[in-house]
Design a protein around this motif. Sequence first.
Motif, PDB file in Angstrom:
ATOM      1  N   ASP A   1     -11.706 -12.442  -0.381  1.00  0.00           N
ATOM      2  CA  ASP A   1     -11.445 -12.302   1.052  1.00  0.00           C
ATOM      3  C   ASP A   1     -10.076 -11.651   1.253  1.00  0.00           C
ATOM      4  O   ASP A   1      -9.052 -12.228   0.899  1.00  0.00           O
ATOM      5  N   VAL A   2     -10.107 -10.455   1.803  1.00  0.00           N
ATOM      6  CA  VAL A   2      -8.869  -9.718   2.039  1.00  0.00           C
ATOM      7  C   VAL A   2      -8.457  -9.936   3.494  1.00  0.00           C
ATOM      8  O   VAL A   2      -9.227  -9.635   4.404  1.00  0.00           O
ATOM      9  N   PRO A   3      -7.249 -10.453   3.718  1.00  0.00           N
ATOM     10  CA  PRO A   3      -6.797 -10.687   5.092  1.00  0.00           C
ATOM     11  C   PRO A   3      -6.734  -9.388   5.902  1.00  0.00           C
ATOM     12  O   PRO A   3      -6.351  -8.338   5.380  1.00  0.00           O
ATOM     13  N   ASP A   4      -7.099  -9.479   7.166  1.00  0.00           N
ATOM     14  CA  ASP A   4      -7.053  -8.315   8.056  1.00  0.00           C
ATOM     15  C   ASP A   4      -5.654  -7.717   8.119  1.00  0.00           C
ATOM     16  O   ASP A   4      -5.497  -6.495   8.194  1.00  0.00           O
TER      17      ASP A   4
ATOM     18  N   ALA B   1      -4.618  -3.897   7.451  1.00  0.00           N
ATOM     19  CA  ALA B   1      -3.892  -3.114   8.462  1.00  0.00           C
ATOM     20  C   ALA B   1      -2.656  -2.470   7.839  1.00  0.00           C
ATOM     21  O   ALA B   1      -2.358  -1.298   8.101  1.00  0.00           O
ATOM     22  N   ARG B   2      -1.949  -3.215   7.018  1.00  0.00           N
ATOM     23  CA  ARG B   2      -0.769  -2.659   6.342  1.00  0.00           C
ATOM     24  C   ARG B   2      -1.165  -1.523   5.406  1.00  0.00           C
ATOM     25  O   ARG B   2      -0.491  -0.498   5.338  1.00  0.00           O
ATOM     26  N   ALA B   3      -2.285  -1.695   4.680  1.00  0.00           N
ATOM     27  CA  ALA B   3      -2.750  -0.650   3.760  1.00  0.00           C
ATOM     28  C   ALA B   3      -3.139   0.597   4.550  1.00  0.00           C
ATOM     29  O   ALA B   3      -2.810   1.715   4.152  1.00  0.00           O
ATOM     30  N   ARG B   4      -3.825   0.419   5.682  1.00  0.00           N
ATOM     31  CA  ARG B   4      -4.210   1.567   6.514  1.00  0.00           C
ATOM     32  C   ARG B   4      -2.985   2.311   7.031  1.00  0.00           C
ATOM     33  O   ARG B   4      -3.023   3.524   7.226  1.00  0.00           O
TER      34      ARG B   4
END
Length: 197
Positions: free
Chosen positions: A16-19, A23-26
Motif C-alpha cells: 500500500d503506497v500512501p497517496d 503525490a510527491r513522486a508525481r
Amino acid sequence: MTDQPPNPARSSFAIDVPDALLARARAGDRAAFEQLYRWFERPVFTLALRIGGDREEARDVLQETMLKVIGRIGEFRGSNGSPFWGWLRQIAINEALMRLRRDKRLAQEVGIDDTDVFSEDTAPPPPAAADAALLQRAMANLPAATRSVLWLYHAEGYTHEEIAGLMQRTPSFSKSQLARGTRKLRTALAIEEDLHA
C-alpha cells in the motif's frame, strides 16, 4: 467453474503506497522515487528472475521497469480503485515478457501439443516445505514460457485468460503450460502425486 488459481497468493507487489508519497513522486521528488524503488526492488527483481531465469537480465528488467515508472508516473490515475502496485507490476511483467519475445525464447522453447492433458483444477506446485533451493533450480530448468505461466498463475494470482493476454497466446496455452510445468516440477523434485487426494 471460474478460472482462478486454487488459492490465489497475495502478490509480493501488494504494498500500500500512501497517496502523499505518490503525490510527491508525481511532483518529481527524488526521495519519493527512492522510497518507491526500495519498496518494489525485490518484487520486481524476483518476478523478472522467475520469468527470465537470468540474474543479470532480471537486474536489467528492474532498472527498465523503474525508469518507466518514473517516466510514466503521471499516467497513473488509480481509476476504479486500482492500486499503484498493480500498475507497477503490470509494467514489470510487460518488460520481462517483452525481453523474452525479443530474444524469441517464448516461441522457440515451447512446442504445443494439442493432446497435452490439463485439468481445470491442476494441483499447485510442490508444497512450500520443499527445499527452496531445489525448487529454484528446478524452476530455472523449465522453458521460459512454462516458468512464466507457473509464476504468473501461482505467485501473482493471474487467471489463464489474463496470462493468455499478457503472453499473446490462448487460455489453452496457459493451461497446458501450467500442467506441463507442474508435472516437470514434480518429477524434478521426486514428489509422488497422490491421485486419490
